[in-house]
Each structure stands twice: as C-alpha cells, then as structure tokens.
Scaffold this motif. Structure first.
Motif: not given
Ligand code: HEM
Ligand code: HEM
Lengths: 419, 219
Positions: B11, B88, B92, B95, B157, B162, B164, B166, B179-180, B183
């Motif tokens: 992050r 997305t 979202y 985001h 991503p 998705y 992450a 769920h 996820h990040i 990205v």
C-alpha cells in the motif's frame, strides 16, 4: 550482412515516423483487420492478415525506436530482419495485398495498415525482395517511359487512328491549354476510346486540353513497388511537362494508383508543392457538370452498378463525384453492398496485376466481387480504372459471368446531348 | 514478513514505485512516439486534417455494420470487459475512497453487489476472449507470448479483487495484499506492453483520421 540487406534495413528505418510508432504501439492483435481483407476472407490464409504483413517494419520500429526494444537489442534478444524474413514476406506484401486500405478503415485502434504495408514495401524493394514482374515494369517505366513499354510512336499512332475515325484533332503539346491529360499505358493500348471520349466531352464543354509527348504516362510503378527515389523521378517528368506547357490542371485518367501517385504522393516525393492542380478525370467532369457544361439527352435503361477503384475512392477521396455523373445518364442504377468508402477491392491493384506470380490468388479473391455482383445482378458494371476493368473482365470470364465492364467517362460521352 | 507488514509495503512504497513507473513509462512512450515527428503533407488538401483526426478518435469506437457481422465476438467481448474494467476500477466504493485519499476527488459509487456482478461478467468476457484467441485461426496465428501476458495482467486484478472481497482462501490482509500487488503489476507493465493502447490509441486514431481526412475521406 549483405549490402542490399543493409540498405533495405536503412530504408525501413527511414519509414518510421510518429504515425507508424503510434500504430505499432497500439496494435492489440485483435484480428479485425483480417475480416476486412479479401485476401484473408477469400483464401482463409491467416498469414494474409493485414497487420501480419507489416512484420519487417514492426521489427525495425521495435528494436530501433522503443526503449524495451533497444534494451533487447543490446542483449541480443530482439527479433532481426534478415534475408529469410524478407524472402518469406515478399509474397505476403506484394502478391497478397493490393493496398486497398479496407483494413485501415476497420482497425479499432485506428492503424492505417495499408500505409504501413506501403512503407514495408520500401524496405523490401531496396533489399531486392520484390516480384520480377514489378521490377521489370519499373525498369521499363524509367528507361522507356511506360511500364508496359508503350513508346511515344505507339501513342501517336493511336491518336492518328482516333483523328481519322472522328475527324477531330487531338491536341498534342499545346502550350497554355487549361488541362493536361495523362494516360495509362493500358488506356493507350486497350482503351483508346477513352481519349476519344475526352475529346468529345471537352469539346462540348468548351475546355482546352492537351497531351504532352514528354510525359503522357500516368502510372507510377515506383510507388507500387515502393522505391521512393524512382517514384519521384517519374513524378518529376510530369511536373516538368506541366510547367513547360503552362497548364492549370493535370488530369489523372481512369486509373486508381496513378491518381494516388500524382495527386497525393507526388508533391511529397519531389519535396515541393505543385504550381498546378491535379484532379482525377471524374472530379474534372463533375465540376463541368456542376457548371452546366455537360448535358446528356439519352439515358441508359440497363441496370448499372459502379465498382469504385480503391485508390480513387477510399484512398483518394473521389466518392460522390461518380454518383453524380452516373445520375446524368443512368436510369436504373443500383449500389453494391458496402459501396462507397468501404467498397471491396477487385483484387488486382497495388501492383498485383503486374505480378504473374499472383495470377492465381488474384482470381481466387475475385470471389468477393463475384458475390457482390450476384446480389445486385447488374446488366453492366461501370468503373473508372483501366486496371480494375481488365481484371474485372478477367474475373467475370473466369467465373462464367456475362456482365460487360464499361468506363464511366466513355459511357458518359455516348450520352452527350447534340446541341 | 508478516501479512500486515506486506500489506503496508504494497500500500505504501510498493504503490508509490508502481505509480512512478506508470507515469514515467507513459511519458517516455509518448515522447518516443512524438519525437519521431511526421513530415507535413505537400499535396493540396481536399479536407481537414485536425478535425477529421478528432472525429475518428470518436467514430472508431463504433464498428461498421459489416465489420461487426464478421468480428462480432471480438467486438462484444471486448466492449464488455473494457466497460467492466471501467466500472470496477472507478465506480467501486473502496476504489473511490482510495482515489479520494490520493487526489481528493470523489464521486458516487455503484452498489457493491452491482460491481460484484460486473466483475464476474468481465472475468467471463476475458475468458471468452482467451478461448477465442486459441480457437480462431487468424488469432492463433497473430498471438504472441506478449498477448497472453497482457491478458494475464488484465484479468489478475479482477480475479484477485473478487477473491479478496469474498474472502476465499487466505486471511483478509493477505488477500488484499495479493490484489494490490496484481494491480501494481498491471501498472508497471502497462506502458511497455500492448496495453499501452490505452493511451496510444488516441494518437493512432487521430493519425488515421488526419491522413484520410486530408484526402477528403472520413475514416
Ligand atoms: C482508453 C482506454 C482504452 C481503450 C479505448 C481501449 C480500446 C481497445 C480496443 C479497441 C481493443 C481491440 C478490440 C478488442 O479486442 O476488444 C482493445 C483490446 C484490449 N484491451 Fe483495451 N482499451 C483501453 C484500455 C484498456 C486497459 C486499461 C486495459 C487493461 C487493463 C485494456 C486491455 C485490453 C486487452 C487485454 C485487449 C486485447 C483483447 C484480446 O486479447 O483480444 N484496455 N482495447
Ligand atoms: C491500487 C489500486 C487498487 C486498490 C488499492 C484496490 C483495493 C481494493 C479493495 C480494498 C477491495 C475490497 C476488498 C475487500 O473488501 O477485501 C477491492 C476489491 C476489488 N478490486 Fe480493487 N483495488 C485496486 C485496483 C483494482 C483494479 C485496477 C481492478 C480491476 C482491474 C480491481 C478490481 C477489483 C475487484 C473486481 C474487486 C472486488 C469487487 C467485488 O467483487 O465486489 N481493483 N480492491
């Protein structure tokens, strides 16, 4: 590396400009150009996909003009342009592409693929990978002044015939005429009626015109094969003649690539703007029509359709003019599907017709035109390019279709009002 | 490294590095292209260059009827996943919060269940694109490892996001870190792969329209 390969690679490097770089950077290999290319749709050969034909140029762009490509080159990872590649690509670039430009109209990222192939040809030809037929035609154009080897005496003989038949004088080397007419060798040898038609129409319209004995050939094999300096030499001949005769407008005849060459590429090849205008014969006739100088008194009742030469329409910008002219004499005119700027190529442009090796594929891809014609079922097919005409006749014969192919200018002349 | 530390790194510094590479990369690529220049056209113009170029940027988004008929799958699937990516990424709620944190700009989000569905549909569309790529003769011929790589970094991503959301498999922070990271991979490679089309497409379309428009044809 052989000297000619090195020259070829340098020629390719010179072809890369910001437009080419933007195009290659944007290609996502989506394959939509394939669906627009008759060499792909009619043969199913995936190698005929337009963007794939630009591979030699792409490799040069990548390894010379991108950060990653240059790094790759240092580490010996980049794909090279070598003799093997050029030999393999020669048939794709010359035999399987007429530079008709449909691909450039559908590419979703906006690549002008026909331009990229035109540029690829520059490197191929310089490196010595171009078809025999085209090399021969170019040499004849440079030495004799005509790709078909038509010399001045042949033109003068045709002119004499026409003068004897019609009792009119065909103006030759007249200084100060408004228009200077160029002709393709094909017109001189196969369609001399075109000259007769011009004489009739221009007389009626009261326009002065002339043919130059020093530069009468309209076609430019240098452009088809892709050798810019020879193409420029051919353009310069026309420029010199037009300046010597002090004409206002040079007329490109019923020929597709001649128009592209003299109208759009010419000034860029010789590196300076013209001191005269260049117009396609259809543009000249249409402006005469608009001024009320062309009148017809009879109509063609047969069902007619129009085959647009790619370099005149899609690549040249002459799209509405032929329709307005047809309106003067066609009572029963129908458009083919995809008419206008998306018209399908006949299959023989871009030097394909001068390349014997491509004879088979040229007739195979004619299936596209055949399908278009079967939908419309015309009594006659009008066109405005001698090269298209010859190939259309060839293709129609090959597939046993009995449709006469006629010239727009010649047909218009037949319907002129006698006043 | 603990999960939390990993998440903090991706992050923080990780995201900063990725952002710098993305921005500098895009600038390099644009310069690389524009520096090559283009000769001005000496032929007498029959139409406008600039206006036709601008028009083609817009009109090229709509395929001709004939082109649509022949390439419908590519076009439909392409539209679906591009639209899905847009929704997305930009509509979202989490985001938008992130973007607000960085730029101070914010806008209303779509309800999360809607984004959830859009994400799934985009993933399916990208799978269809991949299958098509292998089934279609022309696409198979054109496909390079670069195409598969670009496909992977595009779908990654969506899939990791998705997962992450769920909470499938790992713990929350680890999933989010993955996820990040995915990205960041996308951000880092975007300027240097065919994904550069996201910004070069405007130049390419403009040149196409300008070249054709100069000759009097709207392309
Ligand atoms: C301004 C933004 C963008 C525009 C206008 C755009 C436009 C296009 C177009 C016209 C195509 C070709 C047709 C097709 O395959 O659907 C394409 C393909 C593609 N785009 Fe984009 N795109 C944009 C942004 C992006 C972004 C941000 C990504 C990835 C994160 C992306 C990923 C892809 C991929 C992977 C393909 C290839 C699909 C295949 O394998 O056939 N695009 N894009
Ligand atoms: C650095 C930029 C990004 C950050 C920090 C980020 C962060 C997040 C966060 C915090 C979540 C919620 C996960 C959870 O609730 O545990 C999420 C979900 C998600 N993200 Fe991202 N994301 C980023 C970029 C992207 C991009 C570029 C895409 C798509 C290409 C994407 C697709 C998704 C998806 C599909 C979900 C799940 C949505 C759902 O199923 O409801 N994200 N992201």
């Amino acid at each position: 590396m052989s000297a000619s390969l090195e020259k070829g690679i340098n020629a390719l490097k010179e072809q890369v400009d910001s437009s080419v770089a933007a195009f290659f950077s944007s290609c996502v290999h989506c394959g939509m150009c394939a669906d627009a290319c008759l060499f792909q749709t009619e043969t199913g050969n995936p190698a005929s996909t337009p963007i794939a034909k630009t591979e030699p140029l792409r490799r040069i762009w990548k390894s010379e003009y991108t950060l990653l490509g240059r790094l790759g080159k240092i580490f010996g990872l980049s794909k090279k342009v070598d003799e093997e590649l050029l030999a393999e690509w020669e048939t794709m670039v010359y035999d399987n592409c007429t530079m008709c430009g449909r691909c450039s109209m559908v590419c979703p990222v906006g690549n002008d693929i026909a331009l990229m192939i035109r540029k690829t040809r520059e490197g191929m030809a310089v490196a010595g990978y171009a078809p025999e037929g085209l090399i021969g035609a170019m040499n004849r154009a440079i030495k004799i002044g005509s790709p078909m080897g038509v010399k001045l005496p042949a033109l003068l003989a045709q002119i004499k015939h026409i003068e004897a038949d019609t009792g009119k004088t065909i103006p030759v080397d007249v200084v100060g005429a408004e228009y200077m007419l160029l002709l393709s060798s094909m017109e001189i040898m196969n369609f001399p009626k075109f000259i007769e038609a011009i004489s009739k129409i221009f007389d009626k319209a009261g326009a002065t015109w002339t043919i130059s004995t020093e530069a009468f050939e309209a076609t430019n094999t240098g452009i088809q094969i892709g050798v810019n300096d020879l193409a420029a030499e051919l353009v310069q001949r026309t420029v010199d003649a037009a300046e010597k005769l002090k004409v206002k407008t040079v007329i490109s005849p019923e020929c597709g690539h001649a128009y592209m060459a003299i109208r759009w590429e010419g000034p860029n090849l010789i590196g300076k703007p013209y001191s005269f205008q260049v117009r396609h014969i259809l543009e000249v006739l249409d402006s005469m029509r608009a001024e009320g100088r062309i009148k017809t008194d009879s109509k063609e009742s047969q069902k007619l359709t129009y085959h647009a030469p790619c370099q005149v329409a899609r690549r040249g910008g002459v799209i509405d003019e032929p329709r307005r002219l047809l309106d003067l004499f066609a009572d029963n005119f129908v458009e083919m599907l995809d008419a206008g700027k998306m018209n399908w190529c006949c299959g023989a442009g871009g030097g394909v017709s001068s390349n014997e090796r491509a004879d088979e594929v040229r007739l195979e891809v004619f299936k596209r035109k055949k399908a278009q014609l079967e939908e419309v079922k015309p009594d006659a097919l009008v066109s405005a390019c001698a090269n298209c005409r010859i190939h259309l006749e060839d293709g129609l014969e090959e597939y046993g279709m009995d449709i006469p192919v006629i010239s727009l200018t010649e047909t218009l002349a037949e319907h002129l009002a006698d006043d | 490294m603990s999960e939390i530390a990993l998440l903090e790194w991706v992050r923080g510094p990780g995201f900063q590095i990725a952002t710098i590479i993305l921005v500098v990369g895009v600038i390099i690529r644009i310069f690389e292209i524009l520096m090559l220049g283009r000769k001005s056209n000496l032929a007498e113009a029959k139409g406008s260059e600039f206006a036709s170029g601008m028009r083609t940027i817009v009109t090229r988004s709509v395929p001709t009827a004939e082109s649509f008929k022949r390439s419908s799958l590519t076009i439909v699937a392409g539209y679906v996943f591009h639209f899905g990516l847009f929704v997305t990424i930009f509509l979202y709620a989490p985001h938008i919060l992130l973007i607000k944190g960085v730029t101070g700009l914010a806008w209303p989000a779509l309800p999360t269940p809607v984004v959830d569905i859009v994400a799934v549909v985009s993933i399916i569309a990208l799978l269809v694109v991949l299958v098509h790529r292998f089934n279609n003769k022309v696409l198979r011929y054109l496909t390079t490892s670069g195409d598969l790589f670009a496909w992977f970094v595009t779908i990654a991503p969506l899939v990791t996001g998705y997962i992450a959301f769920h909470r499938i498999g790992m713990s929350g922070p680890a999933l989010l870190a993955v996820h990040i990271l995915s990205v960041e991979l996308l951000m880092v490679v975007l300027p240097f792969t065919k994904l550069a089309h996201a910004f070069t497409i405007f130049m390419a379309r403009w040149y196409n329209g300008a070249i054709s428009g100069y000759r009097g044809v709207q392309s």
